[in-house]
Scaffold this active site. Structure first.
Site, PDB file in Angstrom:
ATOM      1  N   LYS A 112       0.478  -0.610 -12.526  1.00  0.00           N
ATOM      2  CA  LYS A 112       0.288  -0.537 -11.073  1.00  0.00           C
ATOM      3  C   LYS A 112       1.483   0.070 -10.353  1.00  0.00           C
ATOM      4  O   LYS A 112       1.344   0.550  -9.231  1.00  0.00           O
ATOM      5  CB  LYS A 112      -0.006  -1.936 -10.507  1.00  0.00           C
ATOM      6  CG  LYS A 112      -1.408  -2.422 -10.842  1.00  0.00           C
ATOM      7  CD  LYS A 112      -1.825  -3.568  -9.942  1.00  0.00           C
ATOM      8  CE  LYS A 112      -3.283  -3.919 -10.155  1.00  0.00           C
ATOM      9  NZ  LYS A 112      -3.723  -5.032  -9.315  1.00  0.00           N
ATOM     10  N   LYS A 193      -9.973   0.783 -17.542  1.00  0.00           N
ATOM     11  CA  LYS A 193     -10.924  -0.286 -17.200  1.00  0.00           C
ATOM     12  C   LYS A 193     -11.574   0.008 -15.845  1.00  0.00           C
ATOM     13  O   LYS A 193     -10.980   0.695 -14.997  1.00  0.00           O
ATOM     14  CB  LYS A 193     -10.242  -1.658 -17.202  1.00  0.00           C
ATOM     15  CG  LYS A 193      -9.360  -1.916 -16.033  1.00  0.00           C
ATOM     16  CD  LYS A 193      -9.070  -3.401 -15.828  1.00  0.00           C
ATOM     17  CE  LYS A 193      -8.267  -3.529 -14.552  1.00  0.00           C
ATOM     18  NZ  LYS A 193      -8.056  -4.811 -14.015  1.00  0.00           N
ATOM     19  N   LYS A 196     -11.723  -2.134  -9.082  1.00  0.00           N
ATOM     20  CA  LYS A 196     -12.088  -1.967  -7.668  1.00  0.00           C
ATOM     21  C   LYS A 196     -11.069  -1.129  -6.918  1.00  0.00           C
ATOM     22  O   LYS A 196     -11.338  -0.629  -5.849  1.00  0.00           O
ATOM     23  CB  LYS A 196     -12.315  -3.309  -6.973  1.00  0.00           C
ATOM     24  CG  LYS A 196     -11.225  -4.375  -7.148  1.00  0.00           C
ATOM     25  CD  LYS A 196     -11.670  -5.679  -6.503  1.00  0.00           C
ATOM     26  CE  LYS A 196     -11.117  -6.989  -6.959  1.00  0.00           C
ATOM     27  NZ  LYS A 196     -10.458  -7.284  -8.155  1.00  0.00           N
TER      28      LYS A 196
HETATM   29  P1  TYM Z   1      -8.969  -9.473 -10.801  1.00  0.00           P
HETATM   30  O1  TYM Z   1      -9.245  -9.808  -9.390  1.00  0.00           O
HETATM   31  O2  TYM Z   1      -8.431  -8.116 -11.120  1.00  0.00           O
HETATM   32  O3  TYM Z   1     -10.276  -9.694 -11.663  1.00  0.00           O
HETATM   33  C1  TYM Z   1     -11.026 -10.891 -11.606  1.00  0.00           C
HETATM   34  C2  TYM Z   1     -11.605 -11.200 -12.984  1.00  0.00           C
HETATM   35  O4  TYM Z   1     -12.417 -10.105 -13.406  1.00  0.00           O
HETATM   36  C3  TYM Z   1     -11.966  -9.640 -14.689  1.00  0.00           C
HETATM   37  N1  TYM Z   1     -12.143  -8.186 -14.731  1.00  0.00           N
HETATM   38  C4  TYM Z   1     -12.804  -7.539 -15.691  1.00  0.00           C
HETATM   39  N2  TYM Z   1     -13.453  -7.982 -16.768  1.00  0.00           N
HETATM   40  C5  TYM Z   1     -14.052  -7.057 -17.567  1.00  0.00           C
HETATM   41  N3  TYM Z   1     -14.021  -5.727 -17.299  1.00  0.00           N
HETATM   42  C6  TYM Z   1     -13.369  -5.233 -16.218  1.00  0.00           C
HETATM   43  N4  TYM Z   1     -13.361  -3.936 -15.963  1.00  0.00           N
HETATM   44  C7  TYM Z   1     -12.723  -6.163 -15.351  1.00  0.00           C
HETATM   45  N5  TYM Z   1     -12.016  -6.035 -14.198  1.00  0.00           N
HETATM   46  C8  TYM Z   1     -11.662  -7.281 -13.844  1.00  0.00           C
HETATM   47  C9  TYM Z   1     -10.496 -10.032 -14.745  1.00  0.00           C
HETATM   48  O5  TYM Z   1     -10.022 -10.113 -16.079  1.00  0.00           O
HETATM   49  C10 TYM Z   1     -10.504 -11.376 -14.050  1.00  0.00           C
HETATM   50  O6  TYM Z   1     -10.878 -12.399 -14.942  1.00  0.00           O
HETATM   51  N6  TYM Z   1      -4.590 -11.840 -11.609  1.00  0.00           N
HETATM   52  C11 TYM Z   1      -6.050 -11.988 -11.574  1.00  0.00           C
HETATM   53  C12 TYM Z   1      -6.507 -13.008 -10.562  1.00  0.00           C
HETATM   54  C13 TYM Z   1      -5.866 -14.351 -10.710  1.00  0.00           C
HETATM   55  C14 TYM Z   1      -6.191 -15.312 -11.688  1.00  0.00           C
HETATM   56  C15 TYM Z   1      -5.382 -16.443 -11.387  1.00  0.00           C
HETATM   57  C16 TYM Z   1      -7.085 -15.342 -12.766  1.00  0.00           C
HETATM   58  C17 TYM Z   1      -4.921 -14.856  -9.903  1.00  0.00           C
HETATM   59  N7  TYM Z   1      -4.615 -16.132 -10.289  1.00  0.00           N
HETATM   60  C18 TYM Z   1      -5.428 -17.586 -12.167  1.00  0.00           C
HETATM   61  C19 TYM Z   1      -7.126 -16.501 -13.551  1.00  0.00           C
HETATM   62  C20 TYM Z   1      -6.302 -17.607 -13.240  1.00  0.00           C
HETATM   63  C21 TYM Z   1      -6.679 -10.653 -11.194  1.00  0.00           C
HETATM   64  O7  TYM Z   1      -6.038  -9.797 -10.655  1.00  0.00           O
HETATM   65  O8  TYM Z   1      -8.014 -10.581 -11.452  1.00  0.00           O
END
Ligand code: TYM
Length: 336
Positions: A112, A193, A196
């Site tokens: 990022k 991947k 969004k």
């Molecule tokens: P975030 O918001 O990027 O994504 C949310 C969840 O979706 C999954 N994900 C995907 N899975 C499969 N294929 C993809 N292309 C894909 N894009 C996203 C992510 O793995 C995630 O499970 N840091 C985290 C948010 C967070 C979090 C937490 C998660 C903050 N605190 C505590 C678990 C526990 C994030 O940016 O996810």
């Protein structure tokens, strides 16, 4: 007693099909057997600039898509991170527990920040806040997509380090990564991947996309050379990604899908895939729209924040006591 799970989703844009297939779809299944806490992590979203209007509406959309996908307020707790003060409070403590070297090794930070002239300090320390999110709920299991695995592993290391210094304060959580769908890839580049925050909207399917958008994006999705619909992630990664999406949305095994398209070309396959995706998203979109319109999600989030505060403030107190920090008032600032 049921095991506890915790997971979060960033409202940094409208959620994608990757978020749904890699995470939210499983959140819905897991709420049946676990004591589940799910969080719209808005503090994580501000690690990159957000306009106040879009942040506010993205939080509401994220909550309504999660509820629309089937999260049930009678079975789980859904809340917004910034409504619960213990997150940033333990976040700071975790920043002081993590080392600069550890945070520097996080691949998501490297991705990022790459090529950017200036990035926020929060983008760098973000995994410490994520560790705090998880540890505040005495979490057993963290369901996430593959891209978050390294962060959950860091969380485990921090919990173990903290425990070895201050006693048995934190439960050490386990990541739970799906066998299939852990990494849904971009429709334009099967080595990236689906995200969004991709600048090219043709690369992802947003949960808010119309039927026409979905049909167009799938028609334009890159495929590999050849004509045959075969599942081969190494040689045909783009097609393998599309077949995975088809399988997860339809519930049909990959082999059955491949067999069904024997002797047919990519065009037929893509047309049907678009239909399957539209059918998957239509009921979620309808429920999302009605929740947005009647505003009932606000009560869900309020009640969720109340429950989350109850659990997290007790854990934070335990942490502060163990470290010798002051506990004269509760995390919300109320004298105790
Ligand atoms: P975030 O918001 O990027 O994504 C949310 C969840 O979706 C999954 N994900 C995907 N899975 C499969 N294929 C993809 N292309 C894909 N894009 C996203 C992510 O793995 C995630 O499970 N840091 C985290 C948010 C967070 C979090 C937490 C998660 C903050 N605190 C505590 C678990 C526990 C994030 O940016 O996810």
């Amino acid at each position: 007693m049921k095991k506890r799970i915790f997971s979060g989703v960033q409202p940094s844009g409208i959620l994608t099909l990757g978020n749904y297939l890699g995470a939210i779809k499983r959140f819905v299944e897991l709420q049946e057997d676990y004591d589940a806490f799910y969080c719209v992590v808005d503090y994580h979203a501000i690690t990159v600039p957000q306009s106040p209007e879009s942040l506010k509406s993205q939080i509401a959309h994220a909550a309504c898509f999660m509820l629309g996908a089937g999260l049930d307020p009678a079975k789980m707790t859904l809340f917004v991170q910034s409504d619960v003060p213990a997150h940033t409070q333990l976040g700071w403590i975790m920043e002081c527990t993590a080392t600069f070297g550890e945070l520097s090794r996080m691949t998501q930070f490297k991705d990022k920040s790459q090529g950017k002239e200036s990035v926020s300090g929060g983008l760098f320390t973000y995994p410490a806040l994520m560790a705090a999110d998880i540890l505040l709920y005495d979490t057993d299991v963290v369901p996430v997509g593959e891209d978050q695995k390294q962060h959950v592993e860091l969380c485990r290391d921090l919990a173990e380090r903290f425990n070895s210094r201050f006693g048995d304060v934190f439960k050490v959580p386990e990541p739970l990564i799906p066998e299939k769908g852990a990494r849904i890839m971009s429709l334009q580049d099967p080595h990236k991947k689906m995200s969004k925050s991709d600048p090219n909207p043709a690369a992802y399917i947003s949960l808010a996309d119309s039927k026409d958008d979905i049909v167009k994006k799938i028609r334009r999705a890159v495929t590999d050379s050849g004509r045959e619909v075969a599942y081969n992630p190494e040689e045909k990664p783009a097609l393998a990604n599309l077949i995975t999406i088809y399988s997860l949305c339809s519930g049909k095994p990959v082999e059955e899908i491949v067999r069904a398209y024997e002797g047919k070309g990519y065009a037929d396959f893509k047309q049907d895939l678009a239909e399957v995706v539209v059918e998957t998203l239509a009921p979620i979109q309808a429920r999302h729209d009605s929740l947005m319109a009647d505003g009932s999600y606000v009560d869900v989030l309020r009640e969720g924040a109340r429950r989350a505060h109850e659990v997290s403030s007790a854990v934070l107190k335990r942490v502060k006591e163990a470290m010798g920090l002051s506990v004269f008032v509760d995390p919300a600032g109320v004298r105790i």
